[in-house]
Design a protein around this motif. Structure first.
Motif, PDB file in Angstrom:
ATOM      1  N   ARG A   1      58.177 -13.855   4.968  1.00 12.37           N
ATOM      2  CA  ARG A   1      57.000 -14.060   4.115  1.00 12.37           C
ATOM      3  C   ARG A   1      56.163 -15.201   4.673  1.00 12.37           C
ATOM      4  NH1 ARG A   1      58.795 -15.754  -1.268  1.00 12.37           N
ATOM      5  NH2 ARG A   1      60.749 -16.300  -0.254  1.00 12.37           N
ATOM      6  N   LEU A   2      54.863 -15.019   4.699  1.00 12.72           N
ATOM      7  CA  LEU A   2      53.956 -16.046   5.210  1.00 12.72           C
ATOM      8  C   LEU A   2      53.789 -17.173   4.197  1.00 12.72           C
ATOM      9  CD1 LEU A   2      51.176 -13.761   6.739  1.00 12.72           C
ATOM     10  CD2 LEU A   2      53.028 -14.939   7.954  1.00 12.72           C
ATOM     11  N   VAL A   3      53.360 -18.315   4.686  1.00 13.54           N
ATOM     12  CA  VAL A   3      53.073 -19.461   3.823  1.00 13.54           C
ATOM     13  C   VAL A   3      51.605 -19.410   3.423  1.00 13.54           C
ATOM     14  CG1 VAL A   3      52.954 -21.978   3.721  1.00 13.54           C
ATOM     15  CG2 VAL A   3      54.879 -20.864   4.874  1.00 13.54           C
ATOM     16  N   ASP A   4      51.335 -19.557   2.135  1.00  8.87           N
ATOM     17  CA  ASP A   4      49.971 -19.571   1.628  1.00  8.87           C
ATOM     18  C   ASP A   4      49.297 -20.880   2.056  1.00  8.87           C
ATOM     19  OD1 ASP A   4      47.787 -20.242  -0.391  1.00  8.87           O
ATOM     20  OD2 ASP A   4      48.272 -18.185  -0.968  1.00  8.87           O
ATOM     21  N   ALA A   5      48.151 -20.776   2.702  1.00  9.92           N
ATOM     22  CA  ALA A   5      47.457 -21.960   3.233  1.00  9.92           C
ATOM     23  C   ALA A   5      47.005 -22.905   2.114  1.00  9.92           C
ATOM     24  CB  ALA A   5      46.257 -21.520   4.065  1.00  9.92           C
ATOM     25  N   LYS A   6      46.689 -22.375   0.931  1.00 14.97           N
ATOM     26  CA  LYS A   6      46.187 -23.220  -0.168  1.00 14.97           C
ATOM     27  C   LYS A   6      47.318 -23.961  -0.874  1.00 14.97           C
ATOM     28  CE  LYS A   6      42.176 -20.309  -1.082  1.00 14.97           C
ATOM     29  NZ  LYS A   6      41.521 -19.393  -2.034  1.00 14.97           N
ATOM     30  N   THR A   7      48.398 -23.245  -1.164  1.00  8.86           N
ATOM     31  CA  THR A   7      49.471 -23.849  -1.965  1.00  8.86           C
ATOM     32  C   THR A   7      50.588 -24.460  -1.119  1.00  8.86           C
ATOM     33  OG1 THR A   7      50.745 -21.787  -2.095  1.00  8.86           O
ATOM     34  CG2 THR A   7      49.059 -22.165  -3.794  1.00  8.86           C
ATOM     35  N   GLY A   8      50.706 -24.003   0.135  1.00  6.44           N
ATOM     36  CA  GLY A   8      51.802 -24.478   0.980  1.00  6.44           C
ATOM     37  C   GLY A   8      53.139 -23.830   0.646  1.00  6.44           C
ATOM     38  N   LYS A   9      53.111 -22.837  -0.243  1.00  8.05           N
ATOM     39  CA  LYS A   9      54.340 -22.140  -0.642  1.00  8.05           C
ATOM     40  C   LYS A   9      54.365 -20.752  -0.021  1.00  8.05           C
ATOM     41  CE  LYS A   9      54.698 -24.516  -5.075  1.00  8.05           C
ATOM     42  NZ  LYS A   9      54.692 -24.362  -6.535  1.00  8.05           N
ATOM     43  N   ARG A  10      55.571 -20.210   0.094  1.00  4.16           N
ATOM     44  CA  ARG A  10      55.696 -18.856   0.640  1.00  4.16           C
ATOM     45  C   ARG A  10      55.072 -17.848  -0.312  1.00  4.16           C
ATOM     46  NH1 ARG A  10      57.819 -18.372   5.416  1.00  4.16           N
ATOM     47  NH2 ARG A  10      59.349 -19.896   6.090  1.00  4.16           N
ATOM     48  N   LYS A  11      54.410 -16.858   0.250  1.00  2.00           N
ATOM     49  CA  LYS A  11      53.833 -15.793  -0.560  1.00  2.00           C
ATOM     50  C   LYS A  11      54.956 -14.980  -1.198  1.00  2.00           C
ATOM     51  CE  LYS A  11      49.528 -15.497   1.970  1.00  2.00           C
ATOM     52  NZ  LYS A  11      48.537 -14.651   2.631  1.00  2.00           N
ATOM     53  N   MET A  12      54.627 -14.256  -2.241  1.00  3.40           N
ATOM     54  CA  MET A  12      55.646 -13.507  -2.990  1.00  3.40           C
ATOM     55  C   MET A  12      56.175 -12.313  -2.206  1.00  3.40           C
ATOM     56  SD  MET A  12      56.241 -15.134  -5.706  1.00  3.40           S
ATOM     57  CE  MET A  12      57.178 -13.947  -6.616  1.00  3.40           C
ATOM     58  N   GLN A  13      55.322 -11.724  -1.364  1.00  7.89           N
ATOM     59  CA  GLN A  13      55.722 -10.492  -0.677  1.00  7.89           C
ATOM     60  C   GLN A  13      55.346 -10.520   0.802  1.00  7.89           C
ATOM     61  OE1 GLN A  13      53.684  -7.538  -3.173  1.00  7.89           O
ATOM     62  NE2 GLN A  13      55.689  -6.962  -3.972  1.00  7.89           N
ATOM     63  N   ILE A  14      56.024  -9.647   1.551  1.00  4.69           N
ATOM     64  CA  ILE A  14      55.637  -9.365   2.938  1.00  4.69           C
ATOM     65  C   ILE A  14      54.537  -8.321   2.872  1.00  4.69           C
ATOM     66  CG2 ILE A  14      56.418  -8.360   5.120  1.00  4.69           C
ATOM     67  CD1 ILE A  14      59.216  -9.490   4.475  1.00  4.69           C
ATOM     68  N   SER A  15      53.435  -8.580   3.536  1.00  2.99           N
ATOM     69  CA  SER A  15      52.252  -7.727   3.397  1.00  2.99           C
ATOM     70  C   SER A  15      52.281  -6.515   4.330  1.00  2.99           C
ATOM     71  CB  SER A  15      50.989  -8.540   3.680  1.00  2.99           C
ATOM     72  OG  SER A  15      50.932  -8.872   5.056  1.00  2.99           O
ATOM     73  N   VAL A  16      51.459  -5.554   3.990  1.00  8.06           N
ATOM     74  CA  VAL A  16      51.326  -4.355   4.806  1.00  8.06           C
ATOM     75  C   VAL A  16      50.771  -4.720   6.189  1.00  8.06           C
ATOM     76  CG1 VAL A  16      49.032  -3.772   3.910  1.00  8.06           C
ATOM     77  CG2 VAL A  16      50.480  -1.967   4.849  1.00  8.06           C
ATOM     78  N   GLU A  17      49.895  -5.722   6.247  1.00  8.84           N
ATOM     79  CA  GLU A  17      49.334  -6.150   7.531  1.00  8.84           C
ATOM     80  C   GLU A  17      50.427  -6.690   8.456  1.00  8.84           C
ATOM     81  OE1 GLU A  17      48.088  -7.130   4.568  1.00  8.84           O
ATOM     82  OE2 GLU A  17      46.212  -5.982   4.527  1.00  8.84           O
ATOM     83  N   GLN A  18      51.372  -7.436   7.891  1.00  7.73           N
ATOM     84  CA  GLN A  18      52.474  -7.962   8.693  1.00  7.73           C
ATOM     85  C   GLN A  18      53.314  -6.829   9.272  1.00  7.73           C
ATOM     86  OE1 GLN A  18      53.710 -10.920   5.406  1.00  7.73           O
ATOM     87  NE2 GLN A  18      54.673 -11.719   7.256  1.00  7.73           N
TER      88      GLN A  18
END
Length: 197
Positions: free
Chosen positions: A68-85
């Motif tokens: 899971r990627l890290v959200d640039a705004k919050t600094g926390k991991r995103k909830m899901q792995i995206s379709v783009e990934q």
């Protein structure tokens, strides 16, 4: 010796070794079990065995770990792995291996795939490129779509006996007292015992 540092899971080690020796390793493996049970350690050891025993997976061009990627705004991991990934990963897996051998993808939290990401992964699971292996890690089969599960060979990582954890920790160089204390805190999960120490 392969899987030497993996504490417990003798049955899984034996089955994987037999598959490797007979060149019958499935292209998609699903490692399920509790956090700290040994899934990641086993996946990394298997990946090194498939690529080359002494490789650094972090820099190997034919190994990819999907997290899971890290959200640039919050600094926390995103909830899901995206379709783009997943699309980026499948595109990479569709190319020839840089080193001329196998390609390995390790999806560290397969139970965090978005619906679109899971659907994007299906084609690769159904029609993998030659010499391509996908290793998916999840805490439970039930958290994954049945379409993903049905295309993978499942390996269940159960809790490990305390005596085996103590023995494994001592082989790693820890003293008996420390190993016993860590094993008691681990709830049968070697990874937790190692982190405790």
């Amino acid at each position: 010796m392969p899987f030497l540092g993996l504490i417990g899971h003798a049955g899984i080690k034996k089955m994987l070794l037999r598959m490797l020796e007979r060149c019958r390793l499935p292209h998609a493996l699903l490692f399920v079990g509790a956090e700290g049970a040994g899934k990641t350690t086993c996946a990394q050891m298997l990946s090194r065995r498939l690529l080359d025993h002494d490789v650094d997976l972090a820099t190997h061009p034919d190994y990819a770990a999907l997290v899971r990627l890290v959200d640039a705004k919050t600094g926390k991991r995103k909830m899901q792995i995206s379709v783009e990934q997943v699309r980026e990963l499948t595109s990479r897996l569709g190319m020839s291996a840089f080193m001329g051998g196998r390609k390995i993808a390790f999806i560290e939290e397969a139970d965090r795939l978005s619906v679109g990401a899971a659907n994007a992964l299906l084609k690769t699971l159904e029609e993998p490129s030659a010499n391509t292996h996908l290793i998916l890690r999840a805490s439970s089969v039930e958290l994954l779509p049945s379409t993903i599960v049905s295309r993978c060979q499942i390996f269940r990582f159960e809790t490990v006996a305390r005596a085996q954890i103590i023995e494994g920790l001592m082989k790693m160089g820890f003293g008996r007292d420390d190993a016993q204390a860590a094993a008691a805190q681990s709830l049968g999960r070697p990874g937790r015992a190692i982190r405790f120490l």
